[in-house]
Design a protein around this motif. Sequence first.
Motif, PDB file in Angstrom:
ATOM      1  N   ASP A 179       0.827  -1.210   0.000  1.00 50.59           N
ATOM      2  CA  ASP A 179       0.000   0.000   0.000  1.00 50.59           C
ATOM      3  C   ASP A 179       0.862   1.262   0.000  1.00 50.59           C
ATOM      4  O   ASP A 179       0.593   2.214  -0.746  1.00 50.59           O
ATOM      5  N   ILE A 180       1.879   1.289   0.840  1.00 49.86           N
ATOM      6  CA  ILE A 180       2.765   2.459   0.919  1.00 49.86           C
ATOM      7  C   ILE A 180       3.460   2.695  -0.412  1.00 49.86           C
ATOM      8  O   ILE A 180       3.510   3.825  -0.921  1.00 49.86           O
ATOM      9  N   VAL A 181       3.995   1.630  -0.996  1.00 45.65           N
ATOM     10  CA  VAL A 181       4.675   1.751  -2.297  1.00 45.65           C
ATOM     11  C   VAL A 181       3.689   2.270  -3.347  1.00 45.65           C
ATOM     12  O   VAL A 181       4.031   3.156  -4.143  1.00 45.65           O
ATOM     13  N   GLY A 182       2.467   1.741  -3.346  1.00 46.67           N
ATOM     14  CA  GLY A 182       1.461   2.189  -4.314  1.00 46.67           C
ATOM     15  C   GLY A 182       1.125   3.665  -4.171  1.00 46.67           C
ATOM     16  O   GLY A 182       1.003   4.388  -5.158  1.00 46.67           O
ATOM     17  N   ILE A 183       0.994   4.119  -2.931  1.00 44.30           N
ATOM     18  CA  ILE A 183       0.678   5.533  -2.687  1.00 44.30           C
ATOM     19  C   ILE A 183       1.826   6.427  -3.151  1.00 44.30           C
ATOM     20  O   ILE A 183       1.602   7.426  -3.851  1.00 44.30           O
ATOM     21  N   TYR A 184       3.046   6.075  -2.773  1.00 43.63           N
ATOM     22  CA  TYR A 184       4.192   6.895  -3.188  1.00 43.63           C
ATOM     23  C   TYR A 184       4.327   6.928  -4.705  1.00 43.63           C
ATOM     24  O   TYR A 184       4.609   7.976  -5.293  1.00 43.63           O
ATOM     25  N   ASN A 185       4.119   5.785  -5.348  1.00 42.25           N
ATOM     26  CA  ASN A 185       4.219   5.745  -6.812  1.00 42.25           C
ATOM     27  C   ASN A 185       3.116   6.581  -7.456  1.00 42.25           C
ATOM     28  O   ASN A 185       3.371   7.308  -8.416  1.00 42.25           O
ATOM     29  N   ALA A 186       1.898   6.485  -6.919  1.00 46.03           N
ATOM     30  CA  ALA A 186       0.769   7.242  -7.483  1.00 46.03           C
ATOM     31  C   ALA A 186       0.989   8.747  -7.362  1.00 46.03           C
ATOM     32  O   ALA A 186       0.592   9.513  -8.235  1.00 46.03           O
ATOM     33  N   GLN A 187       1.623   9.169  -6.277  1.00 42.77           N
ATOM     34  CA  GLN A 187       1.860  10.591  -6.043  1.00 42.77           C
ATOM     35  C   GLN A 187       3.159  11.084  -6.668  1.00 42.77           C
ATOM     36  O   GLN A 187       3.431  12.282  -6.671  1.00 42.77           O
ATOM     37  N   GLY A 188       3.969  10.151  -7.166  1.00 45.66           N
ATOM     38  CA  GLY A 188       5.218  10.533  -7.811  1.00 45.66           C
ATOM     39  C   GLY A 188       6.330  10.906  -6.847  1.00 45.66           C
ATOM     40  O   GLY A 188       7.289  11.573  -7.234  1.00 45.66           O
ATOM     41  N   TYR A 189       6.199  10.486  -5.591  1.00 42.50           N
ATOM     42  CA  TYR A 189       7.256  10.782  -4.607  1.00 42.50           C
ATOM     43  C   TYR A 189       8.485   9.923  -4.884  1.00 42.50           C
ATOM     44  O   TYR A 189       8.374   8.735  -5.142  1.00 42.50           O
ATOM     45  N   LEU A 190       9.642  10.549  -4.839  1.00 39.23           N
ATOM     46  CA  LEU A 190      10.897   9.818  -4.977  1.00 39.23           C
ATOM     47  C   LEU A 190      11.384   9.464  -3.583  1.00 39.23           C
ATOM     48  O   LEU A 190      11.895  10.321  -2.857  1.00 39.23           O
ATOM     49  N   THR A 191      11.173   8.226  -3.201  1.00 41.24           N
ATOM     50  CA  THR A 191      11.562   7.773  -1.874  1.00 41.24           C
ATOM     51  C   THR A 191      11.880   6.293  -1.926  1.00 41.24           C
ATOM     52  O   THR A 191      11.603   5.622  -2.929  1.00 41.24           O
ATOM     53  N   GLU A 192      12.476   5.785  -0.882  1.00 38.14           N
ATOM     54  CA  GLU A 192      12.716   4.355  -0.758  1.00 38.14           C
ATOM     55  C   GLU A 192      11.933   3.843   0.441  1.00 38.14           C
ATOM     56  O   GLU A 192      11.858   4.510   1.476  1.00 38.14           O
ATOM     57  N   VAL A 193      11.345   2.683   0.287  1.00 37.59           N
ATOM     58  CA  VAL A 193      10.559   2.076   1.359  1.00 37.59           C
ATOM     59  C   VAL A 193      11.422   1.036   2.055  1.00 37.59           C
ATOM     60  O   VAL A 193      11.995   0.151   1.415  1.00 37.59           O
ATOM     61  N   LEU A 194      11.497   1.144   3.374  1.00 39.18           N
ATOM     62  CA  LEU A 194      12.285   0.239   4.190  1.00 39.18           C
ATOM     63  C   LEU A 194      11.351  -0.705   4.935  1.00 39.18           C
ATOM     64  O   LEU A 194      10.436  -0.265   5.629  1.00 39.18           O
ATOM     65  N   ALA A 195      11.574  -1.987   4.767  1.00 40.88           N
ATOM     66  CA  ALA A 195      10.843  -3.005   5.534  1.00 40.88           C
ATOM     67  C   ALA A 195      11.734  -3.387   6.709  1.00 40.88           C
ATOM     68  O   ALA A 195      12.875  -3.796   6.518  1.00 40.88           O
ATOM     69  N   ALA A 196      11.222  -3.236   7.923  1.00 37.67           N
ATOM     70  CA  ALA A 196      12.057  -3.418   9.109  1.00 37.67           C
ATOM     71  C   ALA A 196      11.740  -4.720   9.841  1.00 37.67           C
ATOM     72  O   ALA A 196      10.622  -5.223   9.802  1.00 37.67           O
ATOM     73  N   SER A 197      12.773  -5.223  10.501  1.00 37.48           N
ATOM     74  CA  SER A 197      12.653  -6.398  11.375  1.00 37.48           C
ATOM     75  C   SER A 197      12.150  -7.643  10.657  1.00 37.48           C
ATOM     76  O   SER A 197      11.349  -8.395  11.190  1.00 37.48           O
ATOM     77  N   ILE A 198      12.615  -7.856   9.459  1.00 31.41           N
ATOM     78  CA  ILE A 198      12.246  -9.041   8.689  1.00 31.41           C
ATOM     79  C   ILE A 198      12.973 -10.241   9.289  1.00 31.41           C
ATOM     80  O   ILE A 198      14.159 -10.162   9.603  1.00 31.41           O
ATOM     81  N   ARG A 199      12.294 -11.366   9.446  1.00 28.49           N
ATOM     82  CA  ARG A 199      12.865 -12.507  10.169  1.00 28.49           C
ATOM     83  C   ARG A 199      13.142 -13.750   9.342  1.00 28.49           C
ATOM     84  O   ARG A 199      13.934 -14.583   9.736  1.00 28.49           O
ATOM     85  N   THR A 200      12.480 -13.919   8.205  1.00 28.19           N
ATOM     86  CA  THR A 200      12.660 -15.164   7.452  1.00 28.19           C
ATOM     87  C   THR A 200      13.018 -14.861   5.997  1.00 28.19           C
ATOM     88  O   THR A 200      12.698 -13.790   5.476  1.00 28.19           O
ATOM     89  N   PRO A 201      13.662 -15.813   5.329  1.00 29.35           N
ATOM     90  CA  PRO A 201      13.969 -15.618   3.909  1.00 29.35           C
ATOM     91  C   PRO A 201      12.719 -15.368   3.067  1.00 29.35           C
ATOM     92  O   PRO A 201      12.739 -14.528   2.170  1.00 29.35           O
ATOM     93  N   MET A 202      11.632 -16.057   3.382  1.00 28.26           N
ATOM     94  CA  MET A 202      10.409 -15.864   2.596  1.00 28.26           C
ATOM     95  C   MET A 202       9.837 -14.469   2.789  1.00 28.26           C
ATOM     96  O   MET A 202       9.292 -13.878   1.852  1.00 28.26           O
ATOM     97  N   HIS A 203       9.975 -13.915   3.976  1.00 31.68           N
ATOM     98  CA  HIS A 203       9.513 -12.539   4.188  1.00 31.68           C
ATOM     99  C   HIS A 203      10.351 -11.550   3.384  1.00 31.68           C
ATOM    100  O   HIS A 203       9.837 -10.538   2.913  1.00 31.68           O
ATOM    101  N   ILE A 204      11.643 -11.826   3.229  1.00 37.15           N
ATOM    102  CA  ILE A 204      12.489 -10.970   2.383  1.00 37.15           C
ATOM    103  C   ILE A 204      11.937 -10.975   0.960  1.00 37.15           C
ATOM    104  O   ILE A 204      11.772  -9.925   0.333  1.00 37.15           O
ATOM    105  N   VAL A 205      11.642 -12.154   0.452  1.00 32.79           N
ATOM    106  CA  VAL A 205      11.104 -12.283  -0.908  1.00 32.79           C
ATOM    107  C   VAL A 205       9.775 -11.556  -1.021  1.00 32.79           C
ATOM    108  O   VAL A 205       9.545 -10.792  -1.970  1.00 32.79           O
ATOM    109  N   ARG A 206       8.886 -11.764  -0.049  1.00 36.03           N
ATOM    110  CA  ARG A 206       7.563 -11.130  -0.108  1.00 36.03           C
ATOM    111  C   ARG A 206       7.660  -9.605  -0.015  1.00 36.03           C
ATOM    112  O   ARG A 206       6.904  -8.892  -0.682  1.00 36.03           O
ATOM    113  N   CYS A 207       8.590  -9.093   0.777  1.00 34.44           N
ATOM    114  CA  CYS A 207       8.784  -7.634   0.861  1.00 34.44           C
ATOM    115  C   CYS A 207       9.290  -7.084  -0.460  1.00 34.44           C
ATOM    116  O   CYS A 207       8.843  -6.023  -0.913  1.00 34.44           O
ATOM    117  N   ALA A 208      10.212  -7.805  -1.093  1.00 31.45           N
ATOM    118  CA  ALA A 208      10.723  -7.369  -2.400  1.00 31.45           C
ATOM    119  C   ALA A 208       9.598  -7.375  -3.432  1.00 31.45           C
ATOM    120  O   ALA A 208       9.473  -6.447  -4.231  1.00 31.45           O
TER     121      ALA A 208
END
Length: 75
Positions: A8-37
């Motif tokens: 949702d955050i990525v979609g909002i920033y993209n829709a508004q044209g904001y140049l930013t990077e989204v940080l996913a914090a406290s990821i615990r498993t390899p699959m969560h890394i993939v899902r965040c990407a």
Amino acid sequence: DGIQLIEDIVGIYNAQGYLTEVLAASIRTPMHIVRCAQAGADVCTCPLTSILGLLKHPLTDLGLAQFLKDAATMK
């Protein structure tokens, strides 16, 4: 759901044209890394064990073993 929130955050920033990077914090498993990407996160904080877990997969090990076996027959 944290993954949905990232998407949702990525979609909002993209829709508004904001140049930013989204940080996913406290990821615990390899699959969560993939899902965040997949959700569009640019960066994630996670333990080294989770990152190293991305390198291990049973099918990768089987595929590598078969490749090495086939390569040995070509010599």
